[in-house]
Scaffold this motif. Structure first.
Motif, PDB file in Angstrom:
ATOM      1  N   LEU A 135      47.548  30.958   3.914  1.00  0.00           N
ATOM      2  CA  LEU A 135      47.498  29.999   5.010  1.00  0.00           C
ATOM      3  C   LEU A 135      46.477  28.907   4.696  1.00  0.00           C
ATOM      4  N   MET A 136      46.901  27.654   4.775  1.00  0.00           N
ATOM      5  CA  MET A 136      45.986  26.527   4.592  1.00  0.00           C
ATOM      6  C   MET A 136      45.444  26.135   5.969  1.00  0.00           C
ATOM      7  N   ALA A 137      44.181  26.505   6.233  1.00  0.00           N
ATOM      8  CA  ALA A 137      43.613  26.356   7.572  1.00  0.00           C
ATOM      9  C   ALA A 137      42.237  25.703   7.524  1.00  0.00           C
ATOM     10  N   GLY A 138      42.101  24.670   6.701  1.00  0.00           N
ATOM     11  CA  GLY A 138      40.796  24.039   6.536  1.00  0.00           C
ATOM     12  C   GLY A 138      40.467  22.991   7.578  1.00  0.00           C
ATOM     13  N   GLY A 139      41.476  22.584   8.375  1.00  0.00           N
ATOM     14  CA  GLY A 139      41.261  21.480   9.301  1.00  0.00           C
ATOM     15  C   GLY A 139      40.636  21.882  10.626  1.00  0.00           C
ATOM     16  N   GLN A 140      39.866  20.966  11.188  1.00  0.00           N
ATOM     17  CA  GLN A 140      39.322  21.148  12.522  1.00  0.00           C
ATOM     18  C   GLN A 140      40.246  20.468  13.535  1.00  0.00           C
ATOM     19  N   GLY A 141      40.089  20.851  14.788  1.00  0.00           N
ATOM     20  CA  GLY A 141      40.936  20.279  15.825  1.00  0.00           C
ATOM     21  C   GLY A 141      40.368  19.001  16.411  1.00  0.00           C
ATOM     22  N   THR A 142      39.757  18.181  15.579  1.00  0.00           N
ATOM     23  CA  THR A 142      39.069  16.977  16.057  1.00  0.00           C
ATOM     24  C   THR A 142      39.993  16.077  16.866  1.00  0.00           C
ATOM     25  N   ARG A 143      41.192  15.826  16.338  1.00  0.00           N
ATOM     26  CA  ARG A 143      42.122  14.943  17.053  1.00  0.00           C
ATOM     27  C   ARG A 143      42.687  15.599  18.310  1.00  0.00           C
ATOM     28  N   LEU A 144      42.483  16.903  18.424  1.00  0.00           N
ATOM     29  CA  LEU A 144      42.938  17.632  19.607  1.00  0.00           C
ATOM     30  C   LEU A 144      41.831  17.730  20.646  1.00  0.00           C
ATOM     31  N   ASP A 148      36.562  23.214  16.996  1.00  0.00           N
ATOM     32  CA  ASP A 148      36.918  24.505  16.414  1.00  0.00           C
ATOM     33  C   ASP A 148      37.968  24.333  15.313  1.00  0.00           C
ATOM     34  N   PRO A 149      38.117  25.335  14.443  1.00  0.00           N
ATOM     35  CA  PRO A 149      39.225  25.297  13.488  1.00  0.00           C
ATOM     36  C   PRO A 149      40.542  25.154  14.244  1.00  0.00           C
ATOM     37  N   LYS A 150      41.476  24.422  13.666  1.00  0.00           N
ATOM     38  CA  LYS A 150      42.733  24.159  14.359  1.00  0.00           C
ATOM     39  C   LYS A 150      43.485  25.444  14.697  1.00  0.00           C
ATOM     40  N   GLY A 151      43.351  26.459  13.867  1.00  0.00           N
ATOM     41  CA  GLY A 151      44.043  27.723  14.118  1.00  0.00           C
ATOM     42  C   GLY A 151      43.573  28.444  15.369  1.00  0.00           C
ATOM     43  N   TYR A 279      51.637  27.974   3.681  1.00  0.00           N
ATOM     44  CA  TYR A 279      51.999  27.039   4.747  1.00  0.00           C
ATOM     45  C   TYR A 279      50.744  26.511   5.433  1.00  0.00           C
ATOM     46  N   CYS A 280      50.923  25.500   6.310  1.00  0.00           N
ATOM     47  CA  CYS A 280      49.815  24.905   7.055  1.00  0.00           C
ATOM     48  C   CYS A 280      49.730  25.495   8.457  1.00  0.00           C
ATOM     49  N   VAL A 281      48.518  25.596   8.960  1.00  0.00           N
ATOM     50  CA  VAL A 281      48.251  26.299  10.216  1.00  0.00           C
ATOM     51  C   VAL A 281      48.827  25.597  11.441  1.00  0.00           C
ATOM     52  N   ASP A 282      49.072  24.289  11.363  1.00  0.00           N
ATOM     53  CA  ASP A 282      49.388  23.537  12.579  1.00  0.00           C
ATOM     54  C   ASP A 282      50.842  23.609  13.030  1.00  0.00           C
ATOM     55  N   ASN A 283      51.667  24.405  12.362  1.00  0.00           N
ATOM     56  CA  ASN A 283      53.077  24.532  12.737  1.00  0.00           C
ATOM     57  C   ASN A 283      53.277  25.805  13.557  1.00  0.00           C
ATOM     58  N   CYS A 284      53.434  25.655  14.885  1.00  0.00           N
ATOM     59  CA  CYS A 284      53.528  26.836  15.751  1.00  0.00           C
ATOM     60  C   CYS A 284      54.828  27.614  15.569  1.00  0.00           C
TER      61      CYS A 284
END
Length: 514
Positions: A135-144, A148-151, A279-284
């Protein structure tokens, strides 16, 4: 060989060395002078401008960070990124073609027996302990609106589950399906979660607080991608403070180096892993460890496979997976002209010729990951121009620029595609409404935001219930509600026959069979 390469990567830049508290021991004078000389030769000696006024812990921290980079290498990749070498033959035009039919399949029009065959063989590989997930989960939820981490983000489902929990439960369910089909017990799909410096600690804490979402923590590995220094427009390494280098994660393409430096690949080898889903974490809606996808890629005997969704229209700004100059590649929307974007498929005139939209959902054979050392140095670095806070070397003051003052260097996970032989690359088209709903924007945006992610899951659940003969009733408009079906109950719509004669009053959550 891997150990030697890991050492080389360490010298270049690799592991992001986030401080768990640097040792309060001042570096030896000989080591310090040697490091100073290295940076002086590279024209980057300014990073030591404030060294003498730092505390001992600060000196140790700065020394450790600077020692983790090779300034000559940083100069080289910066120069290549800013001034890429021209094509060997400038007169040669770029040719774009869809991937050959032999390399593709579509869930939208494949035979049911083919899909079932891939599913069965994929589950069999899971039951043999040969499948892992990265899982590629390096992003933060800044734009959200979250640090916290986006996951960790809660998209507002009735169950209040985070993205991490939804994906963990899908892994658990595939393990259960494999146990049911094979008769074996304790089947494991190891989950390797790649974080970044800003997200690692928070991710580890979140997993611990939620007891790894029901998975055995021994089969969940949280590791960290590398970082690179931020560079000024003049080519100088920027300091975030007098004691810290300004750094940024090296992009999702840093996954390949991180698999080595974190010993994830070594762990895969020990476990006998042969097939990897990344895969990337942001795809629910992501189907984690999808048996159909694993089975398809294994049947093709490819090194890389990728999932795509059908491009909505010629104007949709998505990257396209195709062949460029005879090699598999991703071409961004901005790189193609209108005529190319609007071209029709000669065999299916109602469809676009180039319609395979990239959703960052990939398969790798382990044998391919065993060759990382052979090609990782060939991956390009891309430039992102940013407003980067920095310390003015002359005044010693922090500056917060109002216009882009520097660059961050990053790699993309698909940069490896052109290095792959066409016959070892495959592509599977899947249904967008079943498998792709990215979370990119803040609530209220109306596109790729928490509300659209939530609604896509609820719409999917409603379809699943209706497909088995169940009824869904609601006092509000159907597009505003739906049914959340827990992954613990169903992975892809299977096993819901118990709802056949039921009427579900939406919004609802189905967490167990009752």
């Amino acid at each position: 060989m891997a150990t030697a390469f890991t050492n080389l990567l360490d010298k270049l830049h690799l592991t992001s060395k986030e401080d768990d508290g640097p040792p309060a021991k001042e570096p030896a004078e000989e080591e310090l002078n040697e490091l100073r000389e290295k940076y002086t030769k590279a024209g980057q000696e300014h990073v030591f401008s404030f060294y003498d006024e730092l505390s001992v812990p600060e000196k140790a921290g700065l020394f450790e960070r600077l020692q983790s980079f090779d300034p000559k290498y940083i100069n080289e990749i910066t120069e290549k990124a800013l001034h890429p070498a021209p094509s060997p033959d400038k007169s040669e035009e770029t040719t774009l073609e869809p991937l050959p039919d032999t390399a593709t399949a579509s869930i939208l029009d494949s035979k049911d027996e083919d899909i079932q065959s891939w599913y069965t063989s994929g589950l069999e590989l899971v039951s043999k302990g040969q499948v892992a997930v990265v899982l590629m989960a390096g992003g933060q939820g800044t734009r959200l609106g979250s640090s916290d981490p986006k996951g960790c983000f809660n998209i507002g489902l009735p169950s209040q589950k985070s993205l991490f929990q939804i994906q963990a439960e899908r892994i658990w369910k595939v393990q259960q399906l494999a146990e049911r089909d094979s008769g074996k017990k304790d089947i494991v799909i190891p989950w390797y979660v790649m974080t970044s410096g800003p997200t690692r600690q928070a991710t580890e804490k979140f997993f611990e607080e939620h007891n790894y979402f029901g998975l055995n923590k021994d089969n969940v590995s949280i590791f960290e991608q590398g970082v690179l220094p931020c560079i000024s427009n003049e080519g100088k390494i920027l300091l975030e403070s007098k004691a810290k280098v300004a750094v940024a994660p090296d992009g999702n393409g840093g996954i390949y180096q991180a698999l080595l430096t974190s010993n994830v690949r070594t762990d895969m080898r020990k476990r006998g892993i042969q097939h990897i889903h990344a895969y990337c974490v942001d795809n629910c809606l992501v189907k984690v460890a999808d048996p159909v996808f694993i089975g398809f890629a294994a049947a093709k005997d490819v090194d890389i496979a990728t999932k795509v969704v059908r491009k909505r229209n010629a104007k949709e700004s998505v990257g396209l997976i195709l062949q460029k100059n005879g090699k598999p590649d991703v071409v961004e929307y901005s790189e193609i002209d209108n005529a190319t974007a609007e071209a029709k498929d000669s065999n299916k005139p109602d469809l676009l010729k180039f319609r395979a939209a990239n959703i960052v959902n990939h398969y790798y054979s382990f044998r391919f990951l065993e060759t990382i050392e052979e090609w990782v140095h060939e991956l390009p670095h891309h430039v992102a121009r940013k407003k980067i806070p920095y310390v003015d070397i002359e005044k010693g003051e922090t500056v917060k620029p109002t216009t882009p003052n520097g660059i961050k260097l990053e790699q993309f996970v698909f940069d490896v595609f052109p290095l792959t032989r066409l016959e070892k690359f495959a592509c599977m088209e899947v249904k967008r409404e079943e498998e792709f709903s990215p979370l990119k924007n803040a609530k209220g945006t109306g596109e790729d935001d928490p509300d659209t992610s939530k609604q896509d899951i609820l719409n999917q659940g409603r379809r699943w219930v209706q497909n088995v003969g169940g009824m869904v009733e609601s006092e509000v408009a159907p597009e505003q509600t739906g049914v959340e079906v827990s992954p613990l109950v169903s992975y892809g719509g299977e096993g819901l026959e118990f709802l056949q004669t039921r009427t579900i009053k939406a919004p609802a959550v189905i967490e167990k069979e009752d």
